[in-house]
Scaffold this motif. Structure first.
Motif, PDB file in Angstrom:
ATOM      1  N   PRO A 132      15.235  26.832  30.271  1.00 33.29           N
ATOM      2  CA  PRO A 132      16.652  26.747  30.661  1.00 33.29           C
ATOM      3  C   PRO A 132      16.817  26.608  32.175  1.00 33.29           C
ATOM      4  O   PRO A 132      17.607  25.781  32.633  1.00 33.29           O
TER       5      PRO A 132
ATOM      6  N   GLU B 250      39.166  15.983  27.908  1.00 32.85           N
ATOM      7  CA  GLU B 250      38.003  16.150  27.042  1.00 32.85           C
ATOM      8  C   GLU B 250      37.804  17.593  26.628  1.00 32.85           C
ATOM      9  O   GLU B 250      37.364  17.875  25.520  1.00 32.85           O
TER      10      GLU B 250
ATOM     11  N   LEU C 289      28.036  17.809  29.790  1.00 32.56           N
ATOM     12  CA  LEU C 289      28.278  17.343  31.149  1.00 32.56           C
ATOM     13  C   LEU C 289      28.121  15.830  31.270  1.00 32.56           C
ATOM     14  O   LEU C 289      28.705  15.208  32.132  1.00 32.56           O
TER      15      LEU C 289
ATOM     16  N   LEU D  52      28.970  26.254  33.156  1.00 32.72           N
ATOM     17  CA  LEU D  52      29.367  24.874  32.903  1.00 32.72           C
ATOM     18  C   LEU D  52      30.577  24.491  33.735  1.00 32.72           C
ATOM     19  O   LEU D  52      30.650  23.385  34.268  1.00 32.72           O
TER      20      LEU D  52
ATOM     21  N   LYS E  99      29.973  14.617  23.023  1.00 31.94           N
ATOM     22  CA  LYS E  99      30.471  15.779  22.295  1.00 31.94           C
ATOM     23  C   LYS E  99      29.533  16.053  21.138  1.00 31.94           C
ATOM     24  O   LYS E  99      29.698  15.508  20.062  1.00 31.94           O
TER      25      LYS E  99
ATOM     26  N   LEU F 222       6.675  17.429  33.605  1.00 30.12           N
ATOM     27  CA  LEU F 222       7.315  18.591  34.217  1.00 30.12           C
ATOM     28  C   LEU F 222       7.281  19.780  33.273  1.00 30.12           C
ATOM     29  O   LEU F 222       7.030  20.911  33.679  1.00 30.12           O
TER      30      LEU F 222
ATOM     31  N   VAL G 259       5.947  23.460  34.013  1.00 30.61           N
ATOM     32  CA  VAL G 259       6.833  24.615  33.881  1.00 30.61           C
ATOM     33  C   VAL G 259       6.271  25.601  32.874  1.00 30.61           C
ATOM     34  O   VAL G 259       6.362  26.816  33.057  1.00 30.61           O
TER      35      VAL G 259
ATOM     36  N   ALA H  50      24.655  21.977  26.892  1.00 33.88           N
ATOM     37  CA  ALA H  50      25.445  21.938  28.118  1.00 33.88           C
ATOM     38  C   ALA H  50      25.256  20.602  28.824  1.00 33.88           C
ATOM     39  O   ALA H  50      26.217  19.986  29.279  1.00 33.88           O
TER      40      ALA H  50
ATOM     41  N   GLU I 187      35.093  18.966  17.319  1.00 38.62           N
ATOM     42  CA  GLU I 187      34.244  18.057  16.545  1.00 38.62           C
ATOM     43  C   GLU I 187      34.190  18.461  15.075  1.00 38.62           C
ATOM     44  O   GLU I 187      34.137  17.625  14.192  1.00 38.62           O
TER      45      GLU I 187
ATOM     46  N   ARG J 297      29.478  23.961  37.300  1.00 35.34           N
ATOM     47  CA  ARG J 297      28.736  22.713  37.430  1.00 35.34           C
ATOM     48  C   ARG J 297      29.669  21.505  37.340  1.00 35.34           C
ATOM     49  O   ARG J 297      29.507  20.519  38.061  1.00 35.34           O
TER      50      ARG J 297
ATOM     51  N   ASN K 179      21.977   7.470  31.620  1.00 37.39           N
ATOM     52  CA  ASN K 179      22.843   7.467  30.447  1.00 37.39           C
ATOM     53  C   ASN K 179      22.397   8.591  29.532  1.00 37.39           C
ATOM     54  O   ASN K 179      21.264   9.055  29.615  1.00 37.39           O
TER      55      ASN K 179
ATOM     56  N   ALA L  99      20.844  25.723  24.165  1.00 33.58           N
ATOM     57  CA  ALA L  99      22.179  25.858  24.749  1.00 33.58           C
ATOM     58  C   ALA L  99      22.264  25.025  26.019  1.00 33.58           C
ATOM     59  O   ALA L  99      23.282  24.398  26.308  1.00 33.58           O
ATOM     60  N   MET L 100      21.161  25.004  26.763  1.00 28.62           N
ATOM     61  CA  MET L 100      21.141  24.224  28.001  1.00 28.62           C
ATOM     62  C   MET L 100      21.177  22.731  27.685  1.00 28.62           C
ATOM     63  O   MET L 100      21.835  21.959  28.394  1.00 28.62           O
TER      64      MET L 100
ATOM     65  N   ALA M 209      18.418  23.432  34.234  1.00 25.23           N
ATOM     66  CA  ALA M 209      19.535  23.650  35.157  1.00 25.23           C
ATOM     67  C   ALA M 209      19.234  23.062  36.528  1.00 25.23           C
ATOM     68  O   ALA M 209      20.086  22.428  37.144  1.00 25.23           O
ATOM     69  N   ILE M 210      17.980  23.246  36.975  1.00 19.28           N
ATOM     70  CA  ILE M 210      17.608  22.730  38.295  1.00 19.28           C
ATOM     71  C   ILE M 210      17.686  21.201  38.324  1.00 19.28           C
ATOM     72  O   ILE M 210      18.148  20.603  39.290  1.00 19.28           O
TER      73      ILE M 210
ATOM     74  N   PHE N 123      22.611  13.147  36.237  1.00 15.47           N
ATOM     75  CA  PHE N 123      23.979  12.647  36.089  1.00 15.47           C
ATOM     76  C   PHE N 123      24.048  11.131  36.190  1.00 15.47           C
ATOM     77  O   PHE N 123      24.961  10.516  35.686  1.00 15.47           O
TER      78      PHE N 123
ATOM     79  N   GLY O 171      29.295  13.931  29.168  1.00 19.98           N
ATOM     80  CA  GLY O 171      30.470  13.378  28.509  1.00 19.98           C
ATOM     81  C   GLY O 171      30.295  13.143  27.023  1.00 19.98           C
ATOM     82  O   GLY O 171      31.107  12.474  26.397  1.00 19.98           O
TER      83      GLY O 171
END
Lengths: 153, 503, 330
Positions: free
Chosen positions: B42, C293, B340, C51, B344, B29, B33, B336, C217, C54, B56, B332-333, B46-47, B53, B342
């Motif tokens: 980015p 979180e 999302l 964010l 950190k 891809l 792109v 993000a 963090e 989303r 893992n 940054a994406m 996003a798409i 989701f 989960g």
């Protein structure tokens, strides 16, 4: 004398003066240093200075015979380019009304058949083929949202 | 020993069938792109985010990173074949790549781009693997004064891009700087040159400017005359489609230059691939024995920036994965996406989730090999694009440009700007103004001004801040040396000329 | 892999459990979207509001409160100006809503080019409040914000705060604190949050007013420490950090709001649908996890309450912006 350089030099001098005028309405300095007007002001000054040099130097340039031939204004070229560009603008304006895909088809038919003087059938075939491909890749596969018309595409 | 264990762990993660599959999907891809101008990493991430989701985090990151570095590979294709950079970092690739294509050497140009991308990309991953934590600490020593000096160094590259007339190169750069000044001044919230348009409050999007000036401008120039069916000759036979041994030899320094410059610039948050590719091109030209060759189809002029563009990826992942600090829109994406899922991302990521970091590193080796395998055989295929009739190609280019630009912000205004930059690109070409300095100044100008003003606020208006900080001094000196090289060469040539006239 | 599977099983059980307890028909009456909804935001892909939008869509989907397919739309130009213009254009469209933050209010107040202001839209819900904390480098000698302020008094103009634009909450807090304490320090505007932290870690700048999640963090790793909560009361996640008022600096507190608004003049039944949907979301496990979180405060308000609260916020920001020297045009 190189006319194109003289003209672009003169234009850029005017443009530089415009920037200087706009910039002088902005604050030149801020806490401990340059303000929003600092950079534009100096861009304007340098632009005027360099454009002056360009315009002056253009006077001392002599065309070779070959260049003189190449330089002969070709109105057809200008018309073709202007036509393409205006058609491109039309496509953008139309995209909002009748959807991107359809306005792109119209634009492509014009580009191929009128600007590039291929046959109308070539134009239509090319336009439909590309538009279909775009729809398949961008809308169907990538799920992109392009401007749509009242018919939903 | 520990590194070895870690890398084994990484490969254990990367080589599971699931991860291999998604790694392939990602790089594939990414390549596509990269080829499509405008769309960009980015927006693609996003798409595809909702799709990931269910995965893992390690798998998701492997795929998303695949898109990121894969798109860098693809970026060179249209630059070389059509003088059409898909992103600002590939602008310099056009300079020599397109000239090579015109001389019937599209194949070698594409080939060397792929090889250089592979070599430098791999060096970037090695760097990420071996020296990430200490290097990230080093990058933190870059404050606003250092960034300003780096931007100044980048801007000196204008002299290597100016082409025939230095004055026109400088004028183009000034226009780029002016475009950079459009938008809200963040220090005072005062709008500059927005002509009453809301959309300009955030400034001129340099992707829009790049695609307009290059892609639309190029098509307009070509449409001056009825298109020919076969614009360039494409030699037959595989041997003519790949770089020769001599080509590879010529590019030895370019590989090294691209790898190192790209990686180091990548590590600095907020510097970006554009400055990396321009800087490595300038450096290549500065040290070259025949700098006049650049701009007329020098193969090193393709290898160096393409390498830098790709090894920048490895560099850019350093602050992201060791500190959780993204340096560009693409990273940054990625950050993000990690959030999302989960995770950190932060300074403890590598310790606490070694499988993610090492899995990603290992997958990048695999991904780079996939990209090379994917791209080299495609070279002959891509080179054949040049045989596609132009009346078919040009609408495609115009259409893709519009779609790509629209996809980023779904804004009609951006498309109008695209048209405006298109005619600017055409006029500049007709009047012999080089476009690359404009793009360079537009990209670097914003940050150069920002960091200059930040530095002066820090030092309470004292200009010596740029000369008392060692890293800043080093970069300013480098800039001075690079500026001096062409001047030195001119005087050399002039002296030789006068000497021969006297004889 | 095993933990992942276990997690999926647990998550699935939780989803099934929630579904079993909540009657599916709560949203039965009145308006219901008939196709996928666009959730507008004013960030670029990867930015704060992007964010948040989303995450909302993801949670709503996960909790089966909406069918899949809702899209997040980025209208990033002009710090909310473009998003507001777009949303205003969608007047009457039942399938577009937008998330908003303080930025919309600030832009409404300070940007004269905006044709629409936050007051033009239908307030839907407030979802969260984002606290601000004062952060310094881990090896810095200050123990609390008071120490920093005292030091700034000793060497006026030499300490540097890093933050967002001149109209951001960071700078407003700085002005408020400077005014009450008489201390003076510099403010350097750095574009992205990541680079602000980098400047703090590199020792180029001395203090940063951040959101807890941005730095948590780094706090854990000992790179930075939080020396004050710029909030009314102590934060749940940071019970040992004293508030700015406890430290004897009495300034009005500005909070960052996140929530949703709809196009102008939205009919009552649609407003009710959105209120109901988001209220249900705040009761789910996904939401609780998200709030924890991201170290934010779940602060649901319905449409009417949000309208009143936005008016208040607008007045407060107008005053503080003026005092900070930002030109207020409305």
């Amino acid at each position: 004398m190189k006319r194109s350089d003289l003209l672009s030099g003169l234009f850029l001098i005017g443009f530089g003066l415009f920037i200087i005028r706009e910039a002088s309405a902005m604050k030149y300095s801020y806490v401990h240093g340059p303000g929003p007007g600092f950079l534009p002001f100096w861009i304007g000054v340098l632009l005027v200075a360099l454009a002056l040099i360009l315009a002056t130097m253009s006077a001392f340039y002599f065309y070779s015979e070959k260049e003189r031939k190449a330089n002969r204004a070709d109105w057809w070229k200008a018309i073709r380019v202007a036509g393409t560009w205006v058609a491109f603008l039309f496509m953008i304006a139309l995209a909002d009304k009748i959807g991107f895909i359809l306005s792109f088809v119209i634009f492509t038919v014009f580009l191929v058949s009128a600007v590039d003087r291929r046959s109308l059938s070539t134009g239509i075939t090319v336009a439909l083929a590309i538009a279909f491909g775009f729809y398949l890749i961008f809308v169907y596969a990538f799920g992109l949202r392009l401007p749509v018309g009242p018919w939903g595409f | 020993m520990e590194t070895l264990q870690n890398i084994l762990l990484g490969f254990a993660v990367a080589l599971t069938p699931v991860n291999l599959f998604w790694c392939f999907v990602g790089v594939f891809l990414g390549t596509i792109v990269g080829i499509l101008p405008g769309l960009g990493t980015p927006a693609t991430i996003a798409i595809l985010l909702p799709l990931s989701f269910q995965m893992n985090p390690a798998t998701g990151l492997i795929m998303m990173a695949g898109i990121y570095y894969g798109s860098k590979y693809g970026g060179s294709t249209t630059s070389i074949l059509m003088n059409l950079p898909g992103e600002t970092a590939s602008v310099v690739t056009c300079l020599d790549g397109y000239q090579m294509a015109r001389q019937g050497r599209a194949g070698p140009a594409l080939g060397i781009a792929a090889i250089s991308s592979f070599v430098a990309g791999t060096v970037g991953i090695l760097g990420l693997m071996l020296v990430a934590p200490p290097l990230a600490r080093f990058a933190l020593r870059f404050g606003p004064p250092e960034y300003f000096s780096l931007m100044a160094l980048g801007l000196t590259m204008v002299i290597f891009l100016a082409g025939k007339s230095m004055i026109k190169g400088l004028l183009a750069a000034l226009i780029g700087l002016w475009l950079a000044s459009i938008g809200t001044d963040t220090f005072t919230a005062e709008p500059r040159f927005i002509f009453g348009r809301l959309e300009l409050l955030d400034g001129v999007d340099f992707i829009v400017a790049t695609i307009g000036i290059f892609a639309i401008g190029e098509v307009l120039v070509n449409l001056e005359e009825k298109t020919k069916i076969d614009l360039f000759k494409v030699p037959k036979g595989l041997r003519n489609l790949l770089p020769t041994l001599q080509d590879l030899k010529d590019c030895r320094f370019a590989f090294l230059n691209g790898s190192v410059v790209g990686f180091l610039i990548g590590v600095m948050p907020g510097a970006g691939a554009t400055i990396a590719s321009f800087l490595s091109y300038g450096l290549e030209k500065a040290v070259s024995k025949n700098p006049d060759k650049f701009g007329t189809g020098a193969i090193e002029g393709v290898a160096a920036p393409e390498g830098a563009n790709n090894s920048e990826t490895g560099g850019a992942l350093v602050p992201l994965l060791t500190l959780g600090i993204p340096g560009s829109n693409s990273t940054a994406m990625l950050l993000a996406a990690l959030t999302l899922w989960g995770m950190k991302p932060g300074p403890l990521l590598i310790q606490e989730h070694p499988e993610i970091f090492w899995g990603l590193v290992a997958s990048m080796y695999v991904g780079n090999i996939m990209l090379l395998i994917l791209n080299l055989p495609m070279v002959p295929l891509f080179a054949k694009i040049l045989r596609v009739p132009n009346y078919f190609l040009y609408p495609v280019i115009l259409g893709i440009s519009v779609v790509g630009v629209y996809a980023v912000n779904s804004s009609m205004f951006d498309i109008w700007m695209l048209a405006l930059f298109g005619i600017l690109g055409y006029v500049m070409r007709k009047l012999d103004f080089p476009a690359a300095p404009l793009v360079l100044a537009l990209v670097l100008g914003i940050r150069a001004e920002e960091t200059f003003r930040q530095s002066l606020i820090m030092s309470q208006g004292d200009l010596s801040v740029f000369l008392t900080r060692p890293l800043s001094v080093i970069m300013l000196l480098t800039a001075a040396v690079l500026l001096a090289i062409p001047i030195f060469r001119w005087t050399q040539a002039w002296r030789k000329q006068t000497a021969s006239e006297e004889n | 892999m095993k933990t992942t599977r276990a997690f999926i099983v647990i998550a699935a059980t939780m989803v099934v459990a929630t579904l079993a307890v909540t009657p599916v028909n709560v949203l039965g009456q009145g308006f219901k979207p008939t196709r996928a909804v666009d959730v507008v935001n004013h960030s670029r892909a990867g930015g704060g509001s992007d964010l948040f939008a989303r995450a909302l869509v993801q949670m709503l989907e996960q909790e089966k409160l909406i069918p899949p397919g809702w899209q997040v739309l980025n209208k990033a130009a002009g710090a909310g100006a473009q998003a507001m213009a777009y949303l205003a254009e969608k007047k009457g469209d039942p399938h577009t809503i937008s998330v908003f933050t303080n930025t919309w209010v600030v832009t409404s107040l300070t940007v004269k080019e905006t044709t629409y202001t936050i007051d033009d839209f239908t307030p839907l819900v407030r979802m969260i409040l984002e606290p601000t904390v004062a952060v310094i480098k881990g090896d810095s000698l200050y123990k609390n914000l008071k120490d920093f302020v005292e030091d700034a008094k000793k060497k006026p103009g030499q300490l540097i705060q890093v933050g967002g634009t001149v109209s951001s909450v960071d700078n407003l807090f700085r002005n408020l604190i400077q005014k009450t304490t008489g201390a003076k320090w510099q403010y350097v505007d750095v574009r992205s949050g990541g680079e602000r932290i980098a400047n703090l870690l590199g020792g180029h700048m001395h203090i940063y007013f951040a959101q807890p999640a941005e730095v948590s963090e780094h706090v854990r790793a000992g790179n930075v420490k939080i020396i004050a909560a710029l909030t009314e009361s102590r934060l749940e996640g940071l019970p040992n950090v004293s508030t700015i008022k406890e430290q004897g600096i009495d300034v009005p507190i500005i909070t960052q709001v996140r929530g949703a608004v709809g196009p102008p003049a939205m009919p009552k039944d649609r407003v009710q649908y959105w209120e109901g949907l988001f209220l249900r979301l705040t009761k789910t496990a996904s939401w609780k996890k998200y709030v924890k979180e991201n170290e934010v405060e779940s602060a649901y308000l319905n449409s009417e309450q949000l309208g009143a609260s936005l008016k208040e916020l607008s007045n407060q920001l107008r005053e503080t912006l003026k005092e900070a020297g930002v030109k207020v045009v409305r």
